[in-house]
Design a protein around this motif. Structure first.
Motif, PDB file in Angstrom:
ATOM      1  N   TYR A 195       0.810  -1.212   0.000  1.00 43.66           N
ATOM      2  CA  TYR A 195       0.000   0.000   0.000  1.00 43.66           C
ATOM      3  C   TYR A 195       0.846   1.265   0.000  1.00 43.66           C
ATOM      4  O   TYR A 195       0.356   2.341  -0.336  1.00 43.66           O
ATOM      5  CB  TYR A 195      -0.995  -0.028   1.164  1.00 43.66           C
ATOM      6  CG  TYR A 195      -2.144  -0.965   0.866  1.00 43.66           C
ATOM      7  CD1 TYR A 195      -3.172  -0.573   0.026  1.00 43.66           C
ATOM      8  CD2 TYR A 195      -2.170  -2.252   1.379  1.00 43.66           C
ATOM      9  CE1 TYR A 195      -4.215  -1.427  -0.283  1.00 43.66           C
ATOM     10  CE2 TYR A 195      -3.205  -3.122   1.079  1.00 43.66           C
ATOM     11  CZ  TYR A 195      -4.227  -2.696   0.245  1.00 43.66           C
ATOM     12  OH  TYR A 195      -5.253  -3.554  -0.074  1.00 43.66           O
ATOM     13  N   LEU A 200       0.991   1.681  -3.587  1.00 45.15           N
ATOM     14  CA  LEU A 200      -0.320   2.156  -4.035  1.00 45.15           C
ATOM     15  C   LEU A 200      -0.529   3.623  -3.649  1.00 45.15           C
ATOM     16  O   LEU A 200      -1.223   4.363  -4.349  1.00 45.15           O
ATOM     17  CB  LEU A 200      -1.417   1.291  -3.427  1.00 45.15           C
ATOM     18  CG  LEU A 200      -2.798   1.380  -4.072  1.00 45.15           C
ATOM     19  CD1 LEU A 200      -2.748   0.912  -5.523  1.00 45.15           C
ATOM     20  CD2 LEU A 200      -3.802   0.547  -3.279  1.00 45.15           C
ATOM     21  N   TYR A 205       0.941   5.415  -6.498  1.00 45.56           N
ATOM     22  CA  TYR A 205       0.236   5.219  -7.766  1.00 45.56           C
ATOM     23  C   TYR A 205      -1.128   5.920  -7.788  1.00 45.56           C
ATOM     24  O   TYR A 205      -1.418   6.714  -8.686  1.00 45.56           O
ATOM     25  CB  TYR A 205       0.057   3.719  -8.034  1.00 45.56           C
ATOM     26  CG  TYR A 205      -0.698   3.461  -9.310  1.00 45.56           C
ATOM     27  CD1 TYR A 205      -0.029   3.404 -10.519  1.00 45.56           C
ATOM     28  CD2 TYR A 205      -2.085   3.318  -9.309  1.00 45.56           C
ATOM     29  CE1 TYR A 205      -0.716   3.205 -11.702  1.00 45.56           C
ATOM     30  CE2 TYR A 205      -2.779   3.115 -10.474  1.00 45.56           C
ATOM     31  CZ  TYR A 205      -2.099   3.065 -11.667  1.00 45.56           C
ATOM     32  OH  TYR A 205      -2.782   2.879 -12.834  1.00 45.56           O
ATOM     33  N   THR A 206      -1.974   5.620  -6.825  1.00 46.80           N
ATOM     34  CA  THR A 206      -3.352   6.112  -6.876  1.00 46.80           C
ATOM     35  C   THR A 206      -3.450   7.632  -6.878  1.00 46.80           C
ATOM     36  O   THR A 206      -4.131   8.207  -7.737  1.00 46.80           O
ATOM     37  CB  THR A 206      -4.168   5.522  -5.712  1.00 46.80           C
ATOM     38  OG1 THR A 206      -4.156   4.092  -5.809  1.00 46.80           O
ATOM     39  CG2 THR A 206      -5.605   6.006  -5.757  1.00 46.80           C
ATOM     40  N   LEU A 217      -6.416   4.196 -15.919  1.00 48.26           N
ATOM     41  CA  LEU A 217      -7.002   3.613 -14.716  1.00 48.26           C
ATOM     42  C   LEU A 217      -7.941   2.467 -15.054  1.00 48.26           C
ATOM     43  O   LEU A 217      -8.065   1.513 -14.280  1.00 48.26           O
ATOM     44  CB  LEU A 217      -7.731   4.688 -13.913  1.00 48.26           C
ATOM     45  CG  LEU A 217      -6.899   5.437 -12.851  1.00 48.26           C
ATOM     46  CD1 LEU A 217      -6.482   4.496 -11.727  1.00 48.26           C
ATOM     47  CD2 LEU A 217      -5.670   6.100 -13.450  1.00 48.26           C
ATOM     48  N   TRP A 219      -5.818  -0.456 -15.381  1.00 51.27           N
ATOM     49  CA  TRP A 219      -5.412  -0.854 -14.032  1.00 51.27           C
ATOM     50  C   TRP A 219      -6.486  -1.715 -13.378  1.00 51.27           C
ATOM     51  O   TRP A 219      -6.222  -2.806 -12.876  1.00 51.27           O
ATOM     52  CB  TRP A 219      -5.160   0.404 -13.210  1.00 51.27           C
ATOM     53  CG  TRP A 219      -5.217   0.250 -11.728  1.00 51.27           C
ATOM     54  CD1 TRP A 219      -6.249   0.582 -10.908  1.00 51.27           C
ATOM     55  CD2 TRP A 219      -4.189  -0.260 -10.878  1.00 51.27           C
ATOM     56  NE1 TRP A 219      -5.939   0.310  -9.607  1.00 51.27           N
ATOM     57  CE2 TRP A 219      -4.679  -0.200  -9.557  1.00 51.27           C
ATOM     58  CE3 TRP A 219      -2.912  -0.751 -11.107  1.00 51.27           C
ATOM     59  CZ2 TRP A 219      -3.939  -0.622  -8.467  1.00 51.27           C
ATOM     60  CZ3 TRP A 219      -2.165  -1.167 -10.014  1.00 51.27           C
ATOM     61  CH2 TRP A 219      -2.680  -1.111  -8.713  1.00 51.27           C
ATOM     62  N   TYR A 220      -7.726  -1.240 -13.416  1.00 49.88           N
ATOM     63  CA  TYR A 220      -8.803  -2.004 -12.808  1.00 49.88           C
ATOM     64  C   TYR A 220      -9.143  -3.237 -13.632  1.00 49.88           C
ATOM     65  O   TYR A 220      -9.611  -4.244 -13.093  1.00 49.88           O
ATOM     66  CB  TYR A 220     -10.035  -1.119 -12.634  1.00 49.88           C
ATOM     67  CG  TYR A 220      -9.878  -0.108 -11.526  1.00 49.88           C
ATOM     68  CD1 TYR A 220      -9.738  -0.516 -10.208  1.00 49.88           C
ATOM     69  CD2 TYR A 220      -9.853   1.258 -11.802  1.00 49.88           C
ATOM     70  CE1 TYR A 220      -9.575   0.409  -9.189  1.00 49.88           C
ATOM     71  CE2 TYR A 220      -9.697   2.183 -10.790  1.00 49.88           C
ATOM     72  CZ  TYR A 220      -9.559   1.759  -9.483  1.00 49.88           C
ATOM     73  OH  TYR A 220      -9.397   2.665  -8.473  1.00 49.88           O
ATOM     74  N   ASN A 265      -2.234  -6.391  -9.233  1.00 51.76           N
ATOM     75  CA  ASN A 265      -3.558  -6.727  -8.721  1.00 51.76           C
ATOM     76  C   ASN A 265      -3.716  -8.214  -8.444  1.00 51.76           C
ATOM     77  O   ASN A 265      -4.607  -8.615  -7.697  1.00 51.76           O
ATOM     78  CB  ASN A 265      -4.632  -6.271  -9.709  1.00 51.76           C
ATOM     79  CG  ASN A 265      -4.857  -4.776  -9.661  1.00 51.76           C
ATOM     80  OD1 ASN A 265      -5.001  -4.194  -8.595  1.00 51.76           O
ATOM     81  ND2 ASN A 265      -4.885  -4.137 -10.816  1.00 51.76           N
ATOM     82  N   TYR A 284     -10.495   8.026  -7.199  1.00 52.27           N
ATOM     83  CA  TYR A 284      -9.238   7.367  -7.527  1.00 52.27           C
ATOM     84  C   TYR A 284      -8.601   7.926  -8.799  1.00 52.27           C
ATOM     85  O   TYR A 284      -7.380   7.918  -8.935  1.00 52.27           O
ATOM     86  CB  TYR A 284      -9.460   5.868  -7.680  1.00 52.27           C
ATOM     87  CG  TYR A 284      -9.694   5.156  -6.369  1.00 52.27           C
ATOM     88  CD1 TYR A 284      -8.909   5.427  -5.257  1.00 52.27           C
ATOM     89  CD2 TYR A 284     -10.710   4.218  -6.237  1.00 52.27           C
ATOM     90  CE1 TYR A 284      -9.127   4.789  -4.053  1.00 52.27           C
ATOM     91  CE2 TYR A 284     -10.930   3.557  -5.030  1.00 52.27           C
ATOM     92  CZ  TYR A 284     -10.132   3.851  -3.947  1.00 52.27           C
ATOM     93  OH  TYR A 284     -10.347   3.208  -2.761  1.00 52.27           O
ATOM     94  N   TRP A 298      -4.693  14.088   1.336  1.00 49.99           N
ATOM     95  CA  TRP A 298      -4.605  12.633   1.268  1.00 49.99           C
ATOM     96  C   TRP A 298      -4.220  12.053   2.624  1.00 49.99           C
ATOM     97  O   TRP A 298      -4.757  11.024   3.052  1.00 49.99           O
ATOM     98  CB  TRP A 298      -3.578  12.214   0.212  1.00 49.99           C
ATOM     99  CG  TRP A 298      -4.111  12.192  -1.190  1.00 49.99           C
ATOM    100  CD1 TRP A 298      -3.984  13.159  -2.138  1.00 49.99           C
ATOM    101  CD2 TRP A 298      -4.853  11.127  -1.809  1.00 49.99           C
ATOM    102  NE1 TRP A 298      -4.602  12.775  -3.310  1.00 49.99           N
ATOM    103  CE2 TRP A 298      -5.138  11.529  -3.137  1.00 49.99           C
ATOM    104  CE3 TRP A 298      -5.294   9.885  -1.375  1.00 49.99           C
ATOM    105  CZ2 TRP A 298      -5.852  10.718  -4.018  1.00 49.99           C
ATOM    106  CZ3 TRP A 298      -5.998   9.075  -2.253  1.00 49.99           C
ATOM    107  CH2 TRP A 298      -6.268   9.498  -3.556  1.00 49.99           C
TER     108      TRP A 298
END
Length: 389
Positions: free
Chosen positions: A17, A20, A23-24, A45, A48-49, A108, A220, A241
């Motif tokens: 994380y 992440l 990245y996010t 994105l 990515w998903y 992922n 996101y 954030w």
């Protein structure tokens, strides 16, 4: 779980994380800095998903059949790190999307496997999941809260190089699990995915999680860009954030008691209500740091508590440890994958049509649909004690 085991599992969440957390919040900034528009950000994105649709179930089957699932975890982390490193050489053209697809697939793939390993190791103490997962939030906090400021000073080209150390930490943490063994498989073998899907209560949970993910699409994909468009600098973006993740960490610490006291269903209902209000605030008051800080406190419910509630429902619906990897892959691929791709697409269209206001109002509308789906009468499913089989 012994203290040494707790540290092994917490370290992986910290590294994963942490990566992440770079990245996010900041991939959209890096993409736009290279001259691309909102549709390219949305496509990145979506890829990515999209990795969450194909990779988790495939990876879950392969690792579940292996006598050394820890080796699959290491391989996935190494391939994800190599894929991300390729961004340094491919910031434009078709190869940008190829690299994104590569990284998305392998990064992922490993988390559902590791979530299953964690829940399996916890056994009947699955309510303690939040206290391990909290360390992932710590990693996300450190990175998301500082990288806006760092990129303002080092330049957007530093994004890839600042992220790679966290991916290297993920590889090192995976190495500590190289000798982990799969849970014993009963004589009935592995439950077919179709049977998992048909189990009472599963589709209701998956649809709710998918719709929640849809509503998170604008956050996101465009939250950092929305804040920048409203006049906030990199330091302010990082602080906002960080506020969200600090609240997330606190909630992961409290989540075991909340889940035990109120139950997963009621807790998830409260989370969905909070999420609707959160996206409306972000849409309407994006220029106000105070309002944005207030909205970010909602991350405690809309992400952390909701996630903990989902994990509790997963443990109730899939009490046999041998089922957990496949079940996690199903949840990750269906909600995070399909929901993520669709959410990125909706966010990109809304962003191009009306900027951040339209995008986040769309997110609020989708959260309303998620709430309606969640509270509709569902076939009752009696929680089952977690089995050691």
């Amino acid at each position: 779980m012994s203290p040494a085991d707790f540290r092994r599992y917490a370290l992986f969440y910290l590294g994963y994380y942490g990566a992440l957390g770079a990245y996010t919040p900041y991939i959209g900034r890096w993409v736009t800095a290279n001259g691309h528009g909102g549709y390219v950000v949305g496509a990145m994105l979506a890829l990515w998903y999209g990795g969450r649709i194909v990779a988790p179930p495939t990876w879950a089957r392969l690792s579940a059949r292996s006598a050394t699932p820890g080796h699959w975890l290491i391989a996935g982390c190494v391939l994800a790190a190599l894929g991300f490193a390729a961004f340094a050489g491919f910031a434009h053209g078709a190869m940008l999307f190829v690299v994104m697809a590569w990284f998305g697939v392998f990064f992922n793939a490993v988390m559902p496997q590791f979530e299953a390993m964690t829940l399996s190791a916890l056994g009947p103490r699955n309510h303690d999941y939040g206290r391990i997962r909290m360390w992932g939030s710590v990693g996300f906090l450190v990175v998301a809260g500082t990288y806006g400021w760092l990129l303002d000073r080092l330049g957007n080209d530093a994004f890839v190089w600042l992220t790679l150390p966290w991916l290297a930490l993920t590889v090192a943490a995976a190495w500590l699990h190289r000798d982990d063994r799969p849970p014993p498989v009963s004589s009935t073998g592995t439950t077919p995915r179709g049977e998992l899907w048909r189990r009472p209560g599963v589709r209701h949970l998956l649809v709710t999680a998918l719709l929640m993910q849809l509503g998170f699409g604008p956050f996101y994909v465009f939250y950092t860009l929305h804040l920048q468009a409203q006049g906030h600098d990199g330091f302010a973006v990082g602080v906002l954030w960080a506020i969200g993740v600090l609240c997330e960490i606190g909630m992961f610490w409290l989540a075991p008691r909340l889940v035990q006291r109120f139950g997963a269903h009621r807790l998830m209902t409260a989370c969905l209500l909070a999420t609707i209000g959160r996206w409306v605030i972000v849409a309407m008051f994006g220029g106000s740091f105070a309002w944005m800080a207030l909205a970010q406190t909602g991350h405690a419910l809309s992400f952390a508590a909701f996630h903990a509630g989902c994990m509790r429902r997963m443990a109730e619906l899939f009490p046999q440890r041998r089922e957990m990897a496949a079940a996690q892959g199903l949840l990750y691929g269906f909600s995070g994958g399909i929901g993520g791709v669709a959410g990125a697409g909706v966010a990109a269209v809304a962003w191009q049509l009306g900027g951040g206001r339209w995008a986040f109002l769309a997110g609020a509308a989708l959260a309303c649909v998620a709430l309606a789906a969640h509270v509709l009468p569902a076939r009752a499913v009696r929680p089952v004690a977690v089995s050691e089989t």
